[in-house]
Scaffold this motif. Structure first.
Motif, PDB file in Angstrom:
ATOM      1  N   THR A  52       0.875  -1.256  -0.439  1.00 50.18           N
ATOM      2  CA  THR A  52      -0.023  -0.169  -0.181  1.00 50.18           C
ATOM      3  C   THR A  52       0.554   1.044  -0.010  1.00 50.18           C
ATOM      4  N   PHE A  53       2.034   1.264   0.445  1.00 51.13           N
ATOM      5  CA  PHE A  53       2.354   2.091   1.093  1.00 51.13           C
ATOM      6  C   PHE A  53       3.219   2.351  -0.916  1.00 51.13           C
ATOM      7  N   GLY A  54       4.340   1.674  -1.719  1.00 51.89           N
ATOM      8  CA  GLY A  54       4.767   1.737  -2.745  1.00 51.89           C
ATOM      9  C   GLY A  54       3.565   1.801  -3.846  1.00 51.89           C
ATOM     10  N   TYR A  55       2.310   2.128  -3.024  1.00 54.53           N
ATOM     11  CA  TYR A  55       1.412   2.056  -4.173  1.00 54.53           C
ATOM     12  C   TYR A  55       0.796   3.713  -4.336  1.00 54.53           C
ATOM     13  N   LEU A  56       0.848   4.286  -3.283  1.00 55.64           N
ATOM     14  CA  LEU A  56       1.194   5.213  -2.797  1.00 55.64           C
ATOM     15  C   LEU A  56       1.610   6.035  -2.768  1.00 55.64           C
ATOM     16  N   GLN A  57       3.143   5.854  -3.268  1.00 51.59           N
ATOM     17  CA  GLN A  57       4.067   6.642  -3.200  1.00 51.59           C
ATOM     18  C   GLN A  57       3.905   7.424  -4.566  1.00 51.59           C
ATOM     19  N   ASP A  58       4.876   8.744  -4.402  1.00 53.71           N
ATOM     20  CA  ASP A  58       5.114   9.857  -5.040  1.00 53.71           C
ATOM     21  C   ASP A  58       2.988   9.851  -5.668  1.00 53.71           C
ATOM     22  N   LYS A  59       2.012   9.457  -5.592  1.00 53.93           N
ATOM     23  CA  LYS A  59       0.547   9.736  -5.947  1.00 53.93           C
ATOM     24  C   LYS A  59       0.068  10.876  -5.363  1.00 53.93           C
ATOM     25  N   VAL A  60       0.107  10.602  -3.998  1.00 57.22           N
ATOM     26  CA  VAL A  60      -0.300  11.922  -3.320  1.00 57.22           C
ATOM     27  C   VAL A  60       0.744  12.878  -2.796  1.00 57.22           C
ATOM     28  N   ASP A  61       0.587  13.757  -2.291  1.00 52.35           N
ATOM     29  CA  ASP A  61       1.271  15.002  -1.530  1.00 52.35           C
ATOM     30  C   ASP A  61       1.115  14.206  -0.272  1.00 52.35           C
ATOM     31  N   LEU A  62       0.383  13.709   0.465  1.00 55.16           N
ATOM     32  CA  LEU A  62       0.840  13.014   2.028  1.00 55.16           C
ATOM     33  C   LEU A  62      -0.572  12.211   2.099  1.00 55.16           C
ATOM     34  N   VAL A  63      -0.043  10.909   3.952  1.00 54.27           N
ATOM     35  CA  VAL A  63      -0.533   9.581   3.420  1.00 54.27           C
ATOM     36  C   VAL A  63      -0.366   9.547   5.104  1.00 54.27           C
ATOM     37  N   ILE A  64      -1.491   9.949   5.310  1.00 52.01           N
ATOM     38  CA  ILE A  64      -2.330   9.896   7.026  1.00 52.01           C
ATOM     39  C   ILE A  64      -2.637   8.609   7.073  1.00 52.01           C
ATOM     40  N   ILE A  65      -1.668   7.805   8.158  1.00 48.67           N
ATOM     41  CA  ILE A  65      -1.812   6.706   8.518  1.00 48.67           C
ATOM     42  C   ILE A  65      -2.287   6.509  10.423  1.00 48.67           C
ATOM     43  N   THR A  66      -3.139   5.514  10.886  1.00 48.64           N
ATOM     44  CA  THR A  66      -3.316   5.398  12.026  1.00 48.64           C
ATOM     45  C   THR A  66      -3.833   4.076  12.421  1.00 48.64           C
TER      46      THR A  66
END
Length: 415
Positions: A52-66
Motif C-alpha cells: 500500500t505504501f508503494g502504491y501511494l508513493q508519489d501519487k499523492v502529497d500526503l498519506v496519514i496513517i492511523t
C-alpha cells in the motif's frame, strides 16, 4: 495538495470497531485546503502495508496513517515503516521522558520495557508529540510524499492532528482556499429539490460544486468552492446562497453543519425566552435526546415523559382511558392529550406529543406500521398531524424526530 487516509488494523476490517478517525482527519485537512482523495483500510500485515505504501508513493502529497502503534507485539506499523524507509529505530529521549512521567504520575505503576519501547522511532522521522498518550506520531518523507503515522486511539490522534500536524502543514505548504456553505432544508425530498433548483444548479460557475446530503426528513445542500483568492470565492458562494433562498426559501431552516434543526429550534426558544417539553411513545425519548444534544439546552428544554406503555399514558400523563378505548392508543386524540399533559405537568410554553407504530409489530390499534401522530401544544392551542413514515423501524423513528422538530419550529415562527 492531495491526501490519502490509511487505517491499519484487523479490528476495523472485521467490524469489531468503527473507523471514526478517517472522517475527523478528512474534515481537519479540508479546513486548511487539503483535498482527501481516498480512504483505505488494511489489516495488520507486513506485505499489505508495504504494498500500500508503494502504491501511494508519489501519487499523492500526503498519506496519514492511523493504527498499529501500540505497545503490543501485533502492532507492526512502526517496524514496517522502518523497512519501507530503509531506516532503523532509535530511542527518542523526549518521548521516553514523557512516557516515564505518565507512568509515574498518572498511572502510578512501575513502567515495563514494552512501554519504554514506545519511545523507539525511525531515526529519520520528525516526532509528533502525543500529549494524551504514550505512542508518538511520526512524520517522514520519501520522494514527493509525506507519510504521517498516528496512534489509532481517537482522542490521542485528535490531539496530534490539532496541535502538531495542522500547524505544521499550514506553516510549510502553500494551499488553495476551500470554502463550504451548507444549506439545511426540511420536509422535501432530494428529487423534488433537484427539480426546483435545476436551472440554478446548471448556472453554477465551474469552481463551485453542489452536493446533496439527504437524511430522513432533511436534505443538506453543500456548496464547495476552491480557489486562490478567498474573497472571490466567498463572495461567489454568498451570491449563490442568496439566489437559492429566493427559490427554496420556504424549506430552508438554517445554514452550515452546526446549525441543525434542533439548534435552530433552541435558538428561537432562547430568543423568545420560551420553553418546551416532550411526551414520547414510539420515539422512546429520542426527541428529548436530540434537543438536549445542543449545549445550553437547559435554558429552554424542561424534560420528557416517555410513556411507552399505555398505563404510563393514563396514570402519569393523565390521558383519558375513554379516549384510548374510542380512538386506540395510536391516534390524533391521544397525541393531542399527551402534548397538553406534558405542557401542563412540566409548565412549558410548547410541548410535543407523539404516538405511533414504529414496527415491526403494532399495538392494539387499527393503524399499520409507520403510522405516527404528532401533536404540538402551543400557547394558543394544539396542532396534530398524521404521517405514514413507512418502514423500517429506525427510519420511522428518525423521521418522527425530524418532523416533530419541524412542526415545533413552524409553530414558534407563527407567534
Amino acid at each position: 495538495m492531495t491526501a490519502v487516509i490509511l487505517t491499519i488494523g484487523d479490528e476495523i476490517l472485521i467490524g469489531q470497531i468503527t473507523d471514526t478517525n478517517s472522517g475527523y482527519i478528512a474534515k481537519a485537512l479540508d479546513k486548511i485546503g487539503i483535498r482527501t482523495v481516498e480512504m483505505l483500510s488494511i489489516g495488520d500485515d507486513r506485505d499489505q502495508i508495504l504494498d500500500t505504501f508503494g502504491y501511494l508513493q508519489d501519487k499523492v502529497d500526503l498519506v496519514i496513517i492511523t493504527g498499529g502503534l501500540g505497545p503490543t507485539k501485533d502492532d507492526i506499523t512502526k517496524k514496517t515503516i522502518c523497512e519501507y524507509f530503509n531506516d532503523h529505530l532509535v530511542v527518542n529521549p523526549d518521548v521516553l521522558a514523557h512516557i516515564e512521567d505518565m507512568w509515574r504520575n498518572l498511572f502510578k505503576r512501575e513502567i515495563s520495557q514494552v512501554n519504554r519501547d514506545q519511545a523507539l522511532v525511525p531515526s529519520s522521522s520528525t516526532v509528533l508529540f502525543n500529549r494524551y498518550g504514550t505512542a508518538p506520531g511520526m512524520w517522514l518523507q520519501k520522494g514527493q510524499t509525506v507519510f504521517i503515522s498516528l496512534p489509532g486511539v481517537p482522542y490521542e490522534m485528535k490531539g496530534i492532528v490539532e496541535h502538531e500536524i495542522i500547524p505544521k502543514l499550514v506553516r510549510e505548504y502553500d494551499r488553495p482556499y476551500i470554502v463550504h456553505k451548507t444549506i439545511l432544508t426540511y420536509g422535501v425530498g432530494e428529487s423534488v429539490i433537484a427539480e426546483r433548483i435545476e436551472d440554478w444548479e446548471n448556472n453554477l460557475p465551474e469552481f463551485i460544486k453542489l452536493a446533496y446530503l439527504p437524511a430522513p426528513g432533511r436534505v443538506r445542500l453543500r456548496l464547495t468552492a476552491r480557489g486562490k483568492d478567498k474573497t472571490i470565492i466567498e463572495n461567489a458562494i454568498a451570491e449563490k446562497v442568496t439566489s437559492l433562498s429566493g427559490i427554496i426559501g420556504d424549506i430552508i431552516v438554517g445554514y452550515d453543519d452546526e446549525e441543525v434543526l434542533e439548534a435552530v429550534v433552541g435558538k428561537l426558544l432562547t430568543e423568545r425566552k420560551q420553553s418546551v417539553s416532550t411526551a414520547e411513545s414510539c420515539t422512546g425519548g429520542k426527541i428529548a435526546q436530540t434537543l438536549t444534544s445542543i449545549p445550553g439546552s437547559s435554558q429552554y428544554y424542561k424534560g420528557s415523559i416517555v410513556s411507552y406503555a399505555e398505563e404510563v399514558k393514563t396514570e402519569v400523563l393523565g390521558v383519558s382511558k375513554q379516549t384510548i378505548e374510542k380512538h386506540t392508543v395510536v391516534s390524533a386524540e391521544v397525541a393531542k392529550e399527551m402534548a397538553q399533559s406534558a405542557q401542563r405537568i412540566l409548565k412549558t410554553d410548547y410541548a410535543i406529543g407523539i404516538t405511533g407504530n414504529a414496527g415491526p409489530t403494532t399495538d392494539d390499534t387499527d393503524k399499520g406500521v409507520g403510522i405516527v401522530f404528532i401533536a404540538v401544544a402551543t400557547p394558543d392551542g394544539v396542532v396534530v398531524e398524521e404521517f405514514n413514515f413507512g418502514q423500517p423501524r429506525d427510519k420511522v423513528i428518525d423521521r418522527s424526530v425530524n418532523k416533530s422538530l419541524e412542526m415545533l419550529r413552524q409553530e414558534i415562527l407563527k407567534r
